[in-house]
Motif scaffolding. Structure first.
Motif, mmCIF file in Angstrom:
data_model
loop_
_atom_site.group_PDB
_atom_site.id
_atom_site.type_symbol
_atom_site.label_atom_id
_atom_site.label_comp_id
_atom_site.label_asym_id
_atom_site.label_seq_id
_atom_site.Cartn_x
_atom_site.Cartn_y
_atom_site.Cartn_z
ATOM 1 N N LEU A 182 9.097 5.139 -0.073
ATOM 2 C CA LEU A 182 9.006 5.529 -1.909
ATOM 3 C C LEU A 182 7.838 6.300 -2.439
ATOM 4 O O LEU A 182 7.556 7.183 -3.100
ATOM 5 C CB LEU A 182 8.684 4.117 -2.684
ATOM 6 N N GLY A 183 6.853 6.978 -1.432
ATOM 7 C CA GLY A 183 5.488 7.601 -1.659
ATOM 8 C C GLY A 183 4.845 7.181 -2.568
ATOM 9 O O GLY A 183 4.101 7.500 -3.065
ATOM 10 N N SER A 184 4.624 5.441 -2.260
ATOM 11 C CA SER A 184 3.855 5.077 -2.784
ATOM 12 C C SER A 184 1.952 5.046 -2.202
ATOM 13 O O SER A 184 1.269 4.138 -1.397
ATOM 14 C CB SER A 184 3.853 3.261 -2.920
ATOM 15 N N ARG A 185 1.223 6.637 -2.549
ATOM 16 C CA ARG A 185 0.484 6.777 -0.929
ATOM 17 C C ARG A 185 -0.860 5.905 -1.732
ATOM 18 O O ARG A 185 -2.000 5.992 -0.748
ATOM 19 C CB ARG A 185 -0.203 8.345 -1.873
ATOM 20 N N GLU A 186 -1.148 5.390 -2.888
ATOM 21 C CA GLU A 186 -2.600 4.856 -3.453
ATOM 22 C C GLU A 186 -2.555 3.864 -2.598
ATOM 23 O O GLU A 186 -4.249 3.653 -3.117
ATOM 24 C CB GLU A 186 -1.874 4.723 -5.006
ATOM 25 N N LEU A 187 -1.184 3.134 -2.350
ATOM 26 C CA LEU A 187 -1.285 1.918 -1.519
ATOM 27 C C LEU A 187 -2.302 1.560 -0.928
ATOM 28 O O LEU A 187 -2.373 0.673 0.099
ATOM 29 C CB LEU A 187 -0.118 0.759 -2.037
ATOM 30 N N PHE A 188 -1.866 3.086 -0.320
ATOM 31 C CA PHE A 188 -2.369 3.327 1.631
ATOM 32 C C PHE A 188 -3.478 3.419 1.431
ATOM 33 O O PHE A 188 -4.060 4.019 2.434
ATOM 34 C CB PHE A 188 -1.292 4.038 2.591
ATOM 35 N N LYS A 189 -4.805 4.139 0.563
ATOM 36 C CA LYS A 189 -6.015 4.171 0.594
ATOM 37 C C LYS A 189 -6.978 2.969 1.610
ATOM 38 O O LYS A 189 -7.163 2.350 2.042
ATOM 39 C CB LYS A 189 -6.829 4.205 -0.439
ATOM 40 N N GLY A 190 -7.488 4.271 2.458
ATOM 41 C CA GLY A 190 -8.461 3.464 3.931
ATOM 42 C C GLY A 190 -7.733 2.787 5.113
ATOM 43 O O GLY A 190 -8.021 2.818 5.962
ATOM 44 N N LEU A 191 -6.322 3.223 5.287
ATOM 45 C CA LEU A 191 -5.427 2.870 6.277
ATOM 46 C C LEU A 191 -5.269 4.126 7.082
ATOM 47 O O LEU A 191 -5.296 5.199 6.600
ATOM 48 C CB LEU A 191 -4.040 2.436 5.241
#
Length: 104
Positions: free
Chosen positions: A61-70
């Protein structure tokens, strides 16, 4: 202070937004998504199948904000190939227990 444990949490969005402990498996998920065609996830109950599918859903879905630091955030810098694959159809395992109303 130690991060909260995500006991009973199966939704990656809820885990990421509420600062629960998450063991980063995005490298393995990226590998799974980019190599091969079909997968059958057979694991015993409570082994993280729903959470894994939730992570894949958020990636697509392109939810980049959830993957910060991963791991996948660093992989995705300047590349749109990792995020936002398009439409997602997500049917949770609990859907098996839902009743389907028949038209009369």
């Amino acid at each position: 202070m130690l991060p909260k444990l995500p006991i009973g949490q199966q939704d990656f969005r809820g885990i990421a937004e509420n600062d629960y402990l998450y063991v980063d498996k995005t490298r393995l998920i990226h590998q799974l998504v980019t190599s091969g065609k079909y997968y059958f996830l057979s694991r015993p109950r409570r082994f993280g199948k729903s959470l894994t599918l939730s992570v894949i859903k958020e990636l697509f879905l392109g939810s980049r904000e959830l993957f910060k630091g991963l791991w996948v955030e660093n992989k995705a810098r300047g590349k749109n190939k990792v995020f936002n694959y398009g439409a997602v159809i997500f049917v949770p395992g609990k859907a098996r227990r839902m009743r389907i109303a028949k038209a009369t």
